[in-house]
Design an enzyme around this catalytic site. Structure first.
Site, PDB file in Angstrom:
ATOM      1  N   HIS A 168      -6.951   5.929  -8.719  1.00 20.84           N
ATOM      2  CA  HIS A 168      -5.752   5.293  -9.281  1.00 20.84           C
ATOM      3  C   HIS A 168      -5.350   4.089  -8.405  1.00 20.84           C
ATOM      4  CE1 HIS A 168      -1.935   4.829 -11.314  1.00 20.84           C
ATOM      5  NE2 HIS A 168      -1.297   4.942 -10.165  1.00 20.84           N
ATOM      6  N   ARG A 209      10.589  -4.849  18.592  1.00 19.78           N
ATOM      7  CA  ARG A 209       9.656  -5.174  17.503  1.00 19.78           C
ATOM      8  C   ARG A 209      10.314  -5.902  16.334  1.00 19.78           C
ATOM      9  NH1 ARG A 209       8.952   0.582  14.311  1.00 19.78           N
ATOM     10  NH2 ARG A 209      11.105   1.240  14.475  1.00 19.78           N
ATOM     11  N   TRP A 235       0.828  -1.211   0.000  1.00 19.72           N
ATOM     12  CA  TRP A 235       0.000   0.000   0.000  1.00 19.72           C
ATOM     13  C   TRP A 235       0.867   1.267   0.000  1.00 19.72           C
ATOM     14  CZ3 TRP A 235      -5.270  -0.579   2.685  1.00 19.72           C
ATOM     15  CH2 TRP A 235      -6.018   0.579   2.597  1.00 19.72           C
ATOM     16  N   ASP A 264      -6.681  12.298  -2.371  1.00 22.48           N
ATOM     17  CA  ASP A 264      -7.789  12.913  -3.114  1.00 22.48           C
ATOM     18  C   ASP A 264      -8.427  11.869  -4.028  1.00 22.48           C
ATOM     19  OD1 ASP A 264      -6.549  13.014  -5.803  1.00 22.48           O
ATOM     20  OD2 ASP A 264      -5.162  14.414  -4.851  1.00 22.48           O
ATOM     21  N   ARG A 281      -5.432  -1.801  -7.177  1.00 20.49           N
ATOM     22  CA  ARG A 281      -5.540  -2.732  -6.049  1.00 20.49           C
ATOM     23  C   ARG A 281      -6.888  -3.433  -5.951  1.00 20.49           C
ATOM     24  NH1 ARG A 281      -0.278  -3.756  -5.126  1.00 20.49           N
ATOM     25  NH2 ARG A 281       0.893  -1.837  -4.919  1.00 20.49           N
ATOM     26  N   ARG A 297       7.774   2.353  17.900  1.00 20.86           N
ATOM     27  CA  ARG A 297       8.872   2.833  18.744  1.00 20.86           C
ATOM     28  C   ARG A 297       8.284   3.379  20.029  1.00 20.86           C
ATOM     29  NH1 ARG A 297      12.645   7.115  16.059  1.00 20.86           N
ATOM     30  NH2 ARG A 297      13.977   6.441  17.760  1.00 20.86           N
ATOM     31  N   ARG A 310       3.508   1.934  -1.316  1.00 19.92           N
ATOM     32  CA  ARG A 310       4.109   2.285  -2.612  1.00 19.92           C
ATOM     33  C   ARG A 310       3.322   3.372  -3.322  1.00 19.92           C
ATOM     34  NH1 ARG A 310       7.606  -0.979  -4.896  1.00 19.92           N
ATOM     35  NH2 ARG A 310       8.019   0.957  -5.988  1.00 19.92           N
ATOM     36  N   HIS A 311       2.089   3.574  -2.898  1.00 15.13           N
ATOM     37  CA  HIS A 311       1.265   4.640  -3.498  1.00 15.13           C
ATOM     38  C   HIS A 311       1.635   5.956  -2.826  1.00 15.13           C
ATOM     39  CE1 HIS A 311      -1.169   1.873  -5.892  1.00 15.13           C
ATOM     40  NE2 HIS A 311      -0.787   1.027  -4.950  1.00 15.13           N
TER      41      HIS A 311
HETATM   42  C1  LIG Z   1      -0.164  -6.151  -9.379  1.00 14.84           C
HETATM   43  C2  LIG Z   1       1.004  -5.331  -8.891  1.00 14.84           C
HETATM   44  C3  LIG Z   1       2.254  -5.892  -8.775  1.00 14.84           C
HETATM   45  C4  LIG Z   1       3.354  -5.139  -8.313  1.00 14.84           C
HETATM   46  N1  LIG Z   1       4.585  -5.714  -8.181  1.00 14.84           N
HETATM   47  C5  LIG Z   1       5.626  -5.004  -7.704  1.00 14.84           C
HETATM   48  C6  LIG Z   1       6.928  -5.588  -7.523  1.00 14.84           C
HETATM   49  O1  LIG Z   1       7.128  -6.761  -7.801  1.00 14.84           O
HETATM   50  N2  LIG Z   1       7.931  -4.816  -7.030  1.00 14.84           N
HETATM   51  C7  LIG Z   1       7.753  -3.493  -6.739  1.00 14.84           C
HETATM   52  O2  LIG Z   1       8.711  -2.834  -6.305  1.00 14.84           O
HETATM   53  N3  LIG Z   1       6.546  -2.909  -6.893  1.00 14.84           N
HETATM   54  C8  LIG Z   1       5.488  -3.616  -7.363  1.00 14.84           C
HETATM   55  N4  LIG Z   1       4.258  -3.016  -7.513  1.00 14.84           N
HETATM   56  C9  LIG Z   1       4.113  -1.597  -7.145  1.00 14.84           C
HETATM   57  C10 LIG Z   1       4.021  -0.699  -8.412  1.00 14.84           C
HETATM   58  O3  LIG Z   1       5.198  -0.790  -9.189  1.00 14.84           O
HETATM   59  C11 LIG Z   1       3.780   0.766  -7.985  1.00 14.84           C
HETATM   60  O4  LIG Z   1       4.876   1.202  -7.211  1.00 14.84           O
HETATM   61  C12 LIG Z   1       2.535   0.936  -7.163  1.00 14.84           C
HETATM   62  O5  LIG Z   1       1.450   0.260  -7.746  1.00 14.84           O
HETATM   63  C13 LIG Z   1       2.204   2.426  -7.027  1.00 14.84           C
HETATM   64  O6  LIG Z   1       1.787   2.875  -8.283  1.00 14.84           O
HETATM   65  P1  LIG Z   1       2.020   4.366  -8.731  1.00 14.84           P
HETATM   66  O7  LIG Z   1       3.464   4.737  -8.706  1.00 14.84           O
HETATM   67  O8  LIG Z   1       1.310   4.545 -10.054  1.00 14.84           O
HETATM   68  O9  LIG Z   1       1.189   5.159  -7.591  1.00 14.84           O
HETATM   69  P2  LIG Z   1       1.501   6.512  -6.834  1.00 14.84           P
HETATM   70  O10 LIG Z   1       2.776   6.447  -6.103  1.00 14.84           O
HETATM   71  O11 LIG Z   1       0.258   6.857  -6.069  1.00 14.84           O
HETATM   72  O12 LIG Z   1       1.659   7.550  -7.972  1.00 14.84           O
HETATM   73  C14 LIG Z   1       0.559   7.937  -8.789  1.00 14.84           C
HETATM   74  C15 LIG Z   1       1.113   8.509 -10.066  1.00 14.84           C
HETATM   75  O13 LIG Z   1       1.832   9.705  -9.731  1.00 14.84           O
HETATM   76  C16 LIG Z   1       2.990   9.795 -10.544  1.00 14.84           C
HETATM   77  N5  LIG Z   1       4.170   9.804  -9.670  1.00 14.84           N
HETATM   78  C17 LIG Z   1       4.197   9.653  -8.322  1.00 14.84           C
HETATM   79  N6  LIG Z   1       5.424   9.782  -7.849  1.00 14.84           N
HETATM   80  C18 LIG Z   1       6.215  10.007  -8.933  1.00 14.84           C
HETATM   81  C19 LIG Z   1       7.605  10.214  -9.105  1.00 14.84           C
HETATM   82  N7  LIG Z   1       8.448  10.249  -8.093  1.00 14.84           N
HETATM   83  N8  LIG Z   1       8.063  10.387 -10.345  1.00 14.84           N
HETATM   84  C20 LIG Z   1       7.233  10.373 -11.395  1.00 14.84           C
HETATM   85  N9  LIG Z   1       5.917  10.193 -11.308  1.00 14.84           N
HETATM   86  C21 LIG Z   1       5.416  10.018 -10.085  1.00 14.84           C
HETATM   87  C22 LIG Z   1       2.966   8.616 -11.496  1.00 14.84           C
HETATM   88  O14 LIG Z   1       2.300   8.984 -12.665  1.00 14.84           O
HETATM   89  C23 LIG Z   1       2.116   7.609 -10.775  1.00 14.84           C
HETATM   90  O15 LIG Z   1       1.486   6.668 -11.618  1.00 14.84           O
HETATM   91  C24 LIG Z   1       3.173  -3.758  -7.977  1.00 14.84           C
HETATM   92  C25 LIG Z   1       1.898  -3.188  -8.100  1.00 14.84           C
HETATM   93  C26 LIG Z   1       0.816  -3.948  -8.550  1.00 14.84           C
HETATM   94  C27 LIG Z   1      -0.542  -3.303  -8.660  1.00 14.84           C
END
Ligand SMILES: Cc1cc2nc3c(=O)[nH]c(=O)nc-3n(C[C@H](O)[C@H](O)[C@H](O)COP(=O)(O)OP(=O)(O)OC[C@H]3O[C@@H](n4cnc5c(N)ncnc54)[C@H](O)[C@@H]3O)c2cc1C
Length: 314
Positions: A226, A204, A110, A220, A231, A124, A112-113
């Site tokens: 997105h 921990r 999660w 938002d 997800r 902590r 990662r978003h």
């Molecule tokens: C089915 C599935 C499998 C996955 N497997 C893996 C895996 O094996 N390993 C792994 O590491 N991750 C994995 N992920 C995570 C994936 O690569 C994304 O990191 C995650 O889904 C977040 O997506 P996002 O970056 O589009 O979202 P957000 O971080 O919410 O970003 C939304 C949008 O904002 C823009 N954005 C945000 N930050 C930046 C930035 N710094 N630079 C440029 N544009 C930006 C992009 O357009 C992005 O699409 C997986 C995800 C899914 C759904």
């Protein structure tokens, strides 16, 4: 336990209070405001705040000052148009804040978003509860042969029970070790006064990914959709999908027009490549087409045929 007694009191207090406001509110979302909606065996999501509604999106798109000057059908049409053409900024006018209780391995996916604001429970500062995720029997499946990121055939009941026993045993042992390292009872007094407890931030480190954590997560509507498009998708792991599906329910209450458009143009829609589109055109013209002469890889071919509800073999 999903909520601690303190949290139950907090929810009761929050739900018992009402405030007058001139801001837009959404009765269907107010109904469930603050209420925990169960997810997995011990997790939950609850909406703790929100700003805006479907009208705020329409208003931002029209950059006007009047509300309700157009018919509902026109508002739905405009929202559909915005979503269809990826005119996304009007959706950023609405915000929502969730309190989420989730296993640490789900939190790792999660987090990662990046387009959200997060504040997580501090292990902590506080002691983590003895709560860990144990999958339901119907979710215990073997590694998928074709998809390395997935599960496939369900385990038989004997094997499943062995897995559950092992997961429970290891989690209980890890928590017992955590408690021993902390050397603190519920009131913070040493259990064994003859030895010092280890700092919470260190104690921990022996807990596993199945233990539950909690956070406040605010985003938002554009970024929420997105998140949900990734997800709530069948490719996402079941456990995070369970949270996404519960959140889809809150979306339906909060912004029903955007929710309808989101299902239509994202969740139940499909992205088709140029080569895939050429295949569809040939099929519509009743031309024979096979995977070999389609230009698609075997995998893409299977995916396209599944989308079209056709068998991958002629
Ligand atoms: C089915 C599935 C499998 C996955 N497997 C893996 C895996 O094996 N390993 C792994 O590491 N991750 C994995 N992920 C995570 C994936 O690569 C994304 O990191 C995650 O889904 C977040 O997506 P996002 O970056 O589009 O979202 P957000 O971080 O919410 O970003 C939304 C949008 O904002 C823009 N954005 C945000 N930050 C930046 C930035 N710094 N630079 C440029 N544009 C930006 C992009 O357009 C992005 O699409 C997986 C995800 C899914 C759904």
């Amino acid at each position: 336990m999903r909520l601690t007694p303190e949290q139950q009191d907090e929810v009761a207090g929050q739900r018992g209070e009402t405030r007058e406001t001139r801001r837009a509110t959404v009765p269907a979302l107010e109904e469930i405001l603050y209420e925990p909606l169960p997810v997995l065996d011990r997790g939950f999501i609850r909406v703790v705040d929100y700003m805006g509604d479907d009208a705020a999106i329409v208003q931002a798109a029209r950059v006007s000052y009047g509300r309700g000057t157009r018919r509902t059908s026109e508002d739905q049409g405009l929202i559909n148009y915005l979503l269809r053409h990826r005119h996304t900024t009007p959706f950023e006018m609405c915000e929502i804040k969730y309190h989420v209780k989730l296993p640490i391995f789900v939190a790792r996916q999660w987090i990662r978003h990046r387009t959200a604001n997060v504040n997580e429970y501090s292990a902590r500062y506080s002691i983590l509860d003895n709560e860990f995720y144990i999958p339901a029997l119907e979710h215990l499946a073997a590694q998928a042969a074709t998809n390395r990121q997935g599960r496939e055939k369900l385990l038989d009941s004997v094997a499943a029970q062995q897995v559950l026993d092992l997961l429970r045993r290891d989690a209980e042992r890890a928590y017992a070790g955590y408690s021993e390292l902390l050397n603190e009872d519920d009131s913070g007094k040493p259990i064994d006064p003859t030895r010092p407890g280890l700092a919470r931030e260190l104690a921990r480190i022996n807990l596993s990914l199945g233990f539950y954590t909690q956070w406040y997560w605010k985003t938002d509507l554009h970024n929420l959709m997105h998140f949900l498009s990734l997800r709530a998708d069948p490719h996402a792991q079941y456990e995070i999908r369970a949270y996404a599906e519960a959140m889809l329910g809150t979306l339906a209450r909060w912004v029903p027009m955007s929710h309808a458009a989101f299902l239509e143009y994202r969740i139940d829609a499909a992205l088709i490549s140029a080569t895939g589109l050429a295949v569809i055109r040939r099929l519509l013209a009743s031309e024979p087409v096979t995977q070999q002469d389609s230009g698609l890889s075997a995998r893409e071919w299977r995916e396209l045929m599944a989308l079209l509800g056709r068998s991958p073999t002629p």
